[in-house]
Write a protein that holds these residues in place. Structure first.
Motif, mmCIF file in Angstrom:
data_model
loop_
_atom_site.group_PDB
_atom_site.id
_atom_site.type_symbol
_atom_site.label_atom_id
_atom_site.label_comp_id
_atom_site.label_asym_id
_atom_site.label_seq_id
_atom_site.Cartn_x
_atom_site.Cartn_y
_atom_site.Cartn_z
ATOM 1 N N LEU A 100 0.773 -1.221 0.070
ATOM 2 C CA LEU A 100 0.012 -0.273 0.110
ATOM 3 C C LEU A 100 0.919 1.074 -0.143
ATOM 4 C CD1 LEU A 100 -2.693 -1.026 2.536
ATOM 5 C CD2 LEU A 100 -2.993 -0.723 -0.050
ATOM 6 N N ALA A 101 2.146 1.312 0.810
ATOM 7 C CA ALA A 101 2.925 2.527 0.847
ATOM 8 C C ALA A 101 3.505 2.648 -0.826
ATOM 9 C CB ALA A 101 4.061 2.038 1.852
ATOM 10 N N HIS A 102 3.791 1.674 -1.235
ATOM 11 C CA HIS A 102 4.302 1.888 -2.557
ATOM 12 C C HIS A 102 3.172 2.446 -3.558
ATOM 13 C CE1 HIS A 102 7.798 -1.090 -1.237
ATOM 14 N NE2 HIS A 102 8.036 0.230 -1.011
ATOM 15 N N TRP A 103 2.157 1.613 -3.335
ATOM 16 C CA TRP A 103 0.977 2.094 -4.201
ATOM 17 C C TRP A 103 0.746 3.654 -4.011
ATOM 18 C CZ3 TRP A 103 -3.526 4.297 -3.822
ATOM 19 C CH2 TRP A 103 -4.600 4.138 -4.982
ATOM 20 N N LEU A 104 0.818 3.914 -2.794
ATOM 21 C CA LEU A 104 0.450 5.603 -2.711
ATOM 22 C C LEU A 104 1.493 6.310 -3.136
ATOM 23 C CD1 LEU A 104 -0.953 5.542 1.045
ATOM 24 C CD2 LEU A 104 -2.110 6.221 -1.054
ATOM 25 N N GLN A 105 2.863 6.000 -3.187
ATOM 26 C CA GLN A 105 3.790 6.808 -3.667
ATOM 27 C C GLN A 105 3.751 6.980 -5.170
ATOM 28 O OE1 GLN A 105 7.830 6.000 -1.764
ATOM 29 N NE2 GLN A 105 6.474 4.693 -0.737
ATOM 30 N N ASP A 106 3.192 5.696 -5.885
ATOM 31 C CA ASP A 106 3.405 5.466 -7.234
ATOM 32 C C ASP A 106 2.204 6.416 -7.815
ATOM 33 O OD1 ASP A 106 4.003 4.273 -10.025
ATOM 34 O OD2 ASP A 106 2.058 3.665 -9.642
ATOM 35 N N LEU A 107 1.072 6.372 -6.973
ATOM 36 C CA LEU A 107 -0.114 7.319 -7.323
ATOM 37 C C LEU A 107 0.199 8.971 -6.954
ATOM 38 C CD1 LEU A 107 -2.901 7.737 -7.879
ATOM 39 C CD2 LEU A 107 -3.440 7.591 -5.533
ATOM 40 N N GLY A 108 1.007 9.042 -6.096
ATOM 41 C CA GLY A 108 1.167 10.526 -5.654
ATOM 42 C C GLY A 108 2.258 11.011 -7.066
ATOM 43 N N ARG A 109 3.146 10.339 -7.226
ATOM 44 C CA ARG A 109 3.942 10.780 -8.343
ATOM 45 C C ARG A 109 3.258 10.911 -9.887
ATOM 46 N NH1 ARG A 109 7.210 6.634 -6.347
ATOM 47 N NH2 ARG A 109 8.750 7.336 -5.204
ATOM 48 N N ARG A 110 2.294 10.129 -10.026
ATOM 49 C CA ARG A 110 1.255 10.347 -11.265
ATOM 50 C C ARG A 110 0.434 11.631 -11.215
ATOM 51 N NH1 ARG A 110 -0.174 4.708 -10.163
ATOM 52 N NH2 ARG A 110 -2.436 5.506 -9.969
ATOM 53 N N VAL A 111 0.018 11.939 -9.864
ATOM 54 C CA VAL A 111 -1.045 13.165 -9.851
ATOM 55 C C VAL A 111 -0.167 14.400 -9.564
ATOM 56 C CG1 VAL A 111 -2.867 11.716 -9.034
ATOM 57 C CG2 VAL A 111 -1.418 12.752 -7.538
ATOM 58 N N GLY A 112 1.301 14.308 -9.608
ATOM 59 C CA GLY A 112 2.298 15.282 -9.272
ATOM 60 C C GLY A 112 2.511 15.887 -7.808
ATOM 61 N N SER A 113 2.146 14.871 -6.783
ATOM 62 C CA SER A 113 2.588 15.267 -5.499
ATOM 63 C C SER A 113 4.032 15.307 -5.200
ATOM 64 C CB SER A 113 1.869 14.466 -4.466
ATOM 65 O OG SER A 113 0.449 14.405 -4.772
ATOM 66 N N SER A 114 4.464 16.344 -4.314
ATOM 67 C CA SER A 114 5.926 16.258 -4.264
ATOM 68 C C SER A 114 6.137 15.429 -2.844
ATOM 69 C CB SER A 114 6.343 17.711 -3.902
ATOM 70 O OG SER A 114 5.634 18.390 -2.708
ATOM 71 N N VAL A 115 4.836 15.275 -1.933
ATOM 72 C CA VAL A 115 5.102 14.471 -0.745
ATOM 73 C C VAL A 115 3.781 13.848 -0.618
ATOM 74 C CG1 VAL A 115 4.723 16.471 0.507
ATOM 75 C CG2 VAL A 115 5.845 14.638 1.771
ATOM 76 N N ILE A 116 3.746 12.837 0.130
ATOM 77 C CA ILE A 116 2.580 12.349 0.620
ATOM 78 C C ILE A 116 2.767 11.906 2.251
ATOM 79 C CG2 ILE A 116 1.473 11.455 -1.554
ATOM 80 C CD1 ILE A 116 2.468 8.515 -0.507
ATOM 81 N N GLY A 117 1.848 11.842 3.077
ATOM 82 C CA GLY A 117 2.063 11.504 4.519
ATOM 83 C C GLY A 117 0.575 11.006 4.956
ATOM 84 N N MET A 118 0.825 10.393 6.093
ATOM 85 C CA MET A 118 -0.499 9.756 6.665
ATOM 86 C C MET A 118 -0.395 9.666 8.315
ATOM 87 S SD MET A 118 0.202 5.956 5.615
ATOM 88 C CE MET A 118 0.843 6.332 4.102
ATOM 89 N N PRO A 119 -1.502 9.685 8.946
ATOM 90 C CA PRO A 119 -1.564 9.581 10.289
ATOM 91 C C PRO A 119 -1.546 8.283 10.753
ATOM 92 C CG PRO A 119 -3.667 10.091 9.654
ATOM 93 C CD PRO A 119 -3.092 9.885 8.438
#
Length: 315
Positions: A100-119
């Motif tokens: 899931l962590a890798h999936w989120l990073q891949d999605l973030g890159r596709r949508v142009g996010s520079s950083v992602i985070g979660m609580p």
């Protein structure tokens, strides 16, 4: 360079989430919270109202992991960097969280996010896994409760000021006060009014009294509190609280807290709570009026242009 995608255990299936999956996500998240912090904080209405926000493309920004007919994990990305994930305690240690962590990073890159985070609860299995994967602590959050039977000391309002239920004509002004205050310390895009409406008046179970406003002698909204009641009806919790910058240090925040928790008690609650984080500097204020921290969360984030040298893949 991005890290290579890990693999899910054999037999599990995935698909984007749909709005009809809200209850399954609630059950999943509730099981994880019960295991990690000994109580359930999430409510199904939280999920439903988040997914009702017009800006959120649930189908493009979420994934569910199924073991047969049971949802055992999920992840989603809201806005530029707000991620949420959960793994059923019975399915931990199988590499699902890493996937899931890798999936989120891949999605973030596709949508142009520079950083992602979660609580995640501090010290929980999710916290330890994210640390291993190179996620750094961005800020710390505390859930605070007012002990049963205790009350916050009254604070007199300045002359001519009133705290009352927000009317329909106050909603846009309330949104502006909240956003102006939150954007002083939160690095994100301004929340569209339509998203605010979905999370307040559009939230399942919302009643007009839930949105409290402080108004000045001219009738302008200068402070806002959103107070909700837990599903079991025992707890009133302030979901958002803000005072306009030029009206601070006049007792308005404390007056709004007193009013909010009193309104919640009038509607049957016996305990009161809220949360704050290290970006606001408000922890001391809440402790001084008698509130006590009951759980600690950390928001862990990762810069998407980096590969963490200490990242590990769990089997």
């Amino acid at each position: 360079m991005p890290q290579p995608m890990s693999q899910l255990p054999e037999g599990l299936t995935t698909r984007p989430l749909e709005k009809t999956d809200a209850h399954a996500v609630f059950v999943l998240m509730a099981a994880q919270e019960q295991e990690d912090i000994g109580e359930v904080a999430i409510e199904e209405a939280d999920i439903v109202s988040d997914w009702a926000k017009p800006s959120h493309d649930l189908g493009a920004r979420s994934v569910g992991v199924w073991d047969g007919d049971t949802l055992v994990a999920y992840a989603e990305l809201m806005g530029a960097d707000r991620a949420d994930t959960s793994v059923l305690p019975s399915h931990r240690g199988r590499g699902i969280g890493t996937w899931l962590a890798h999936w989120l990073q891949d999605l973030g890159r596709r949508v142009g996010s520079s950083v992602i985070g979660m609580p995640v609860p501090q010290g929980s299995p999710g916290d330890r896994l994210l640390e291993e994967l190179g996620f750094r602590v961005r800020w710390t959050s505390w859930v605070l409760k007012l002990p049963e039977g205790a009350t916050i000391p009254d604070r007199a309002l300045p002359e001519g000021y009133v705290v009352r239920t927000a009317g329909p004509d106050d909603l846009r002004a309330a949104h502006d006060v909240l956003e102006d205050a939150f954007l002083e310390w939160s690095v994100r895009e301004r929340e569209p009014y339509e998203d605010f409406a979905a999370a307040t008046s559009g939230r399942p179970g919302f009643e007009p009294w839930n949105l409290r406003v402080a108004v000045d002698p001219e009738g302008a909204v200068v402070g806002v509190s959103l107070v909700l009641v837990s599903d079991n009806g025992t707890t009133g919790y302030v979901d958002r609280l803000a005072v306009r910058r030029d009206q601070r240090n006049r007792g308005l925040a404390q007056a709004l807290l007193v009013d909010s928790f009193a309104q919640a008690r009038a509607h049957g609650t016996s305990t009161s709570e809220l949360s704050t984080d290290s970006r606001t500097g408000a922890l001391g204020l809440y402790e001084r009026v008698g509130m006590v921290p009951t759980s600690v969360w950390v928001n862990r984030g990762i810069d998407l242009g980096e590969v963490a040298e200490n990242a590990v893949h769990r089997p």
